[in-house]
Scaffold this motif. Sequence first.
Motif, PDB file in Angstrom:
ATOM      1  N   PHE A 167       9.695  -2.447 -16.186  1.00 54.21           N
ATOM      2  CA  PHE A 167       8.770  -3.181 -15.067  1.00 54.21           C
ATOM      3  C   PHE A 167       7.628  -3.929 -15.164  1.00 54.21           C
ATOM      4  CE2 PHE A 167      13.187  -3.906 -14.818  1.00 54.21           C
ATOM      5  CZ  PHE A 167      14.176  -4.039 -13.126  1.00 54.21           C
ATOM      6  N   ARG A 168       6.941  -2.648 -15.446  1.00 50.53           N
ATOM      7  CA  ARG A 168       5.299  -3.535 -15.121  1.00 50.53           C
ATOM      8  C   ARG A 168       4.630  -4.692 -15.325  1.00 50.53           C
ATOM      9  NH1 ARG A 168       1.968  -0.028 -19.571  1.00 50.53           N
ATOM     10  NH2 ARG A 168       3.935  -0.857 -21.057  1.00 50.53           N
ATOM     11  N   PHE A 169       5.278  -5.609 -16.368  1.00 49.37           N
ATOM     12  CA  PHE A 169       4.070  -6.699 -15.376  1.00 49.37           C
ATOM     13  C   PHE A 169       5.391  -8.209 -15.516  1.00 49.37           C
ATOM     14  CE2 PHE A 169       2.682  -4.407 -19.193  1.00 49.37           C
ATOM     15  CZ  PHE A 169       1.635  -4.147 -18.552  1.00 49.37           C
ATOM     16  N   LEU A 170       6.004  -7.044 -14.840  1.00 52.68           N
ATOM     17  CA  LEU A 170       7.274  -8.021 -13.931  1.00 52.68           C
ATOM     18  C   LEU A 170       6.906  -7.981 -12.656  1.00 52.68           C
ATOM     19  CD1 LEU A 170      10.604  -9.047 -14.387  1.00 52.68           C
ATOM     20  CD2 LEU A 170      10.831  -7.331 -12.663  1.00 52.68           C
ATOM     21  N   ARG A 171       6.420 -10.085 -12.598  1.00 49.63           N
ATOM     22  CA  ARG A 171       5.497 -10.568 -11.098  1.00 49.63           C
ATOM     23  C   ARG A 171       6.394 -11.097 -10.455  1.00 49.63           C
ATOM     24  NH1 ARG A 171       2.720 -14.771 -12.350  1.00 49.63           N
ATOM     25  NH2 ARG A 171       0.591 -14.385 -10.489  1.00 49.63           N
ATOM     26  N   PHE A 172       6.627 -10.838  -9.122  1.00 53.32           N
ATOM     27  CA  PHE A 172       7.542 -11.245  -7.930  1.00 53.32           C
ATOM     28  C   PHE A 172       6.972 -12.616  -7.995  1.00 53.32           C
ATOM     29  CE2 PHE A 172       8.680  -6.854  -7.965  1.00 53.32           C
ATOM     30  CZ  PHE A 172      10.185  -6.712  -8.454  1.00 53.32           C
ATOM     31  N   ARG A 173       8.332 -14.044  -6.804  1.00 52.65           N
ATOM     32  CA  ARG A 173       7.781 -14.826  -5.727  1.00 52.65           C
ATOM     33  C   ARG A 173       6.950 -14.215  -4.913  1.00 52.65           C
ATOM     34  NH1 ARG A 173      11.637 -19.457  -6.462  1.00 52.65           N
ATOM     35  NH2 ARG A 173      10.309 -20.374  -5.646  1.00 52.65           N
ATOM     36  N   PRO A 174       6.287 -14.904  -4.124  1.00 50.67           N
ATOM     37  CA  PRO A 174       6.106 -15.307  -3.230  1.00 50.67           C
ATOM     38  C   PRO A 174       7.274 -14.822  -2.196  1.00 50.67           C
ATOM     39  CG  PRO A 174       4.522 -16.376  -3.426  1.00 50.67           C
ATOM     40  CD  PRO A 174       5.140 -16.234  -5.115  1.00 50.67           C
ATOM     41  N   PRO A 175       7.083 -14.683  -1.221  1.00 56.80           N
ATOM     42  CA  PRO A 175       8.402 -14.138  -0.845  1.00 56.80           C
ATOM     43  C   PRO A 175       9.120 -15.629   0.491  1.00 56.80           C
ATOM     44  CG  PRO A 175       6.997 -13.325   1.135  1.00 56.80           C
ATOM     45  CD  PRO A 175       5.987 -13.795  -0.210  1.00 56.80           C
ATOM     46  N   LEU A 176       9.726 -15.900   1.490  1.00 56.51           N
ATOM     47  CA  LEU A 176      10.380 -17.019   2.187  1.00 56.51           C
ATOM     48  C   LEU A 176       9.537 -16.857   3.568  1.00 56.51           C
ATOM     49  CD1 LEU A 176      13.489 -17.259   1.635  1.00 56.51           C
ATOM     50  CD2 LEU A 176      12.250 -18.903   1.212  1.00 56.51           C
ATOM     51  N   ALA A 177       8.730 -17.671   4.402  1.00 55.95           N
ATOM     52  CA  ALA A 177       8.321 -17.034   4.865  1.00 55.95           C
ATOM     53  C   ALA A 177       8.886 -16.914   6.386  1.00 55.95           C
ATOM     54  CB  ALA A 177       7.108 -18.343   5.829  1.00 55.95           C
ATOM     55  N   GLU A 178       8.458 -15.726   7.332  1.00 53.29           N
ATOM     56  CA  GLU A 178       9.061 -15.532   8.384  1.00 53.29           C
ATOM     57  C   GLU A 178       8.909 -15.941   9.621  1.00 53.29           C
ATOM     58  OE1 GLU A 178       8.565 -11.606   8.769  1.00 53.29           O
ATOM     59  OE2 GLU A 178      10.445 -11.122   7.435  1.00 53.29           O
ATOM     60  N   PRO A 179      10.111 -16.544  10.316  1.00 49.83           N
ATOM     61  CA  PRO A 179       9.177 -16.760  12.070  1.00 49.83           C
ATOM     62  C   PRO A 179       8.241 -16.205  12.985  1.00 49.83           C
ATOM     63  CG  PRO A 179      11.916 -16.269  12.248  1.00 49.83           C
ATOM     64  CD  PRO A 179      10.958 -15.883  10.896  1.00 49.83           C
ATOM     65  N   GLY A 180       7.112 -16.815  13.270  1.00 44.87           N
ATOM     66  CA  GLY A 180       6.246 -16.182  13.540  1.00 44.87           C
ATOM     67  C   GLY A 180       5.612 -15.796  15.578  1.00 44.87           C
ATOM     68  N   THR A 181       5.821 -15.380  16.082  1.00 43.27           N
ATOM     69  CA  THR A 181       5.177 -15.128  17.475  1.00 43.27           C
ATOM     70  C   THR A 181       5.543 -16.811  18.096  1.00 43.27           C
ATOM     71  OG1 THR A 181       3.184 -14.516  17.677  1.00 43.27           O
ATOM     72  CG2 THR A 181       4.530 -13.249  17.444  1.00 43.27           C
ATOM     73  N   SER A 182       4.459 -17.310  17.265  1.00 43.57           N
ATOM     74  CA  SER A 182       4.587 -18.965  17.845  1.00 43.57           C
ATOM     75  C   SER A 182       5.225 -19.932  17.346  1.00 43.57           C
ATOM     76  CB  SER A 182       2.718 -19.504  17.599  1.00 43.57           C
ATOM     77  OG  SER A 182       2.574 -19.073  15.954  1.00 43.57           O
ATOM     78  N   GLY A 183       6.363 -19.312  16.728  1.00 41.63           N
ATOM     79  CA  GLY A 183       7.619 -20.272  16.453  1.00 41.63           C
ATOM     80  C   GLY A 183       7.327 -20.935  14.783  1.00 41.63           C
TER      81      GLY A 183
END
Length: 486
Positions: free
Chosen positions: A448-464
């Motif tokens: 799996f060495r060269f497996l590149r993951f996609r950026p994650p889904l953003a999460e709700p932050g403290t300010s909304g």
Amino acid sequence: MPTFAAITEEIRLATAALGEFGAGLINPTVRLGVTGLSGAGKTVFITALVHQLLHGGRLPVFEALTSGRIARARLEPQPDDAVPRFDYEAHLHALTTERRWPESTSRTSELRLVIDYQSARRARNRTLTLDIVDYPGEWLLDLPLLTTRYAQWSADTLRLSRTGPRAMLAAPWHRYLAALDAAAPEDEQSAREAARLFTDYLRACRDDRFAMRLLPPGRFLMPGDLSGSPALTFAPLEVSGDQAPAGSLWAMMERRYEAYKDAVVRPFYREHFARLDRQIVLVDALAAFNAGPDAVKDLEAALAAILASFRTGRATLVSTLFRPRIDRILFAATKADHLHHANHDRLERFLARMTERAVGEAKFSGAEVDVIALAAVRATREATVARGRESLPAIIGTPFEGQTVGRDVFDGGTEVASFPGDLPEDPAALLARDGFKGLTAQANDTDFRFLRFRPPLAEPGTSGAPTLPHIRLDRALQFLIGDRLA
Ligand code: GDP
């Protein structure tokens, strides 16, 4: 005895520093340099850091934010009109809306962030201006050239190109060199062909399979806006003796090598490097582990060369005339989200070991140094997966569309679990030839060495507003600017 050029350099630097020091008394400013070799994670780091500050992300260790003393952070026009602006909005759009990694750094850029906060000591409202300067770490590998003459540089570069996997990659260039007479009359075509083959060799060394990093001159692989200019059309030659015959190919190469130093290295140092207050050096140690012990050793040498530049800056150019500028340096191993958290401390220990000597020297000259393993953007989460009777620590992420492992082709939407394996307890094992086999112990024995993951889904932050998950980005921020928000 300092040379005349060195003295004028020092005076220019001191004058510039004096002006900035005066301005800094009225409006405190921190110039934060973000560097690292190509692919280390500079663009992702700056985008994530700015996004977290603008939107009040989850940063528990970053005291000024958790204690509620930061009232507001905003972007403002940068101070240097001739430097490109860091394209924060485009990079963020790529990361969050398109869920792809942004375009990497290929030149210097700058971004100004202004933070309104309440001082903990004086209960007064204050403003800190943070100028973030992004520049390729490759350019720091050039600083040793300033004190090296062409003949010496040629000999050193050729010697290195005959070692380890480099020798094979340098073969076409070496063959061309063997037929070239350095004392023959100068000839543009020969210079261009030698420079082209030399650059091909550097590029081949950088390939993921070899992951070599000590590849100066920095602009050959990272030309910025100098691509194709004569200052980049030179290469090492087999020379004997000290003096180039007048009108020879050797003399021509030497002239261009000196022009490179004058037109490229010195201005970069003067206009960007010497003005930094704080520095983070990002290191992609995982890429080196994947490529094997030769790559790890090469990375260590490249880091030593980068650090020598910090020392040069302090001892000879700035500190003699003015207060030392860079007073904090943070070394950060990036992309820690590719490892299970049990390995984050091991990654940190490994980086500490790689930079040990340099860190000792920096302490001697007064700069505070720390080492950290982080992921500016965390693309994976952790899980335990049962395999037979065993339960294995796994990381789960979404590989990019079109990547394949065995017969599986990923669609860019499905998550997979991978088993990244453990780093050895003792960092020394990573440097030993057979001590570490790379991060290859994977499910189904697939690599799996060269497996590149996609950026994650953003999460709700403290300010909304949505924020991006990370690993230890708050600790990095606390070290880099925490004291300036006290
Ligand atoms: P630069 O050349 O130093 O500007 O490097 P980038 O910031 O463009 O990063 C190069 C690549 O490394 C990106 O395209 C990502 O694939 C990967 N990367 C960088 N930072 C992270 C991170 O925090 N987590 C993960 N999973 N990948 C990262």
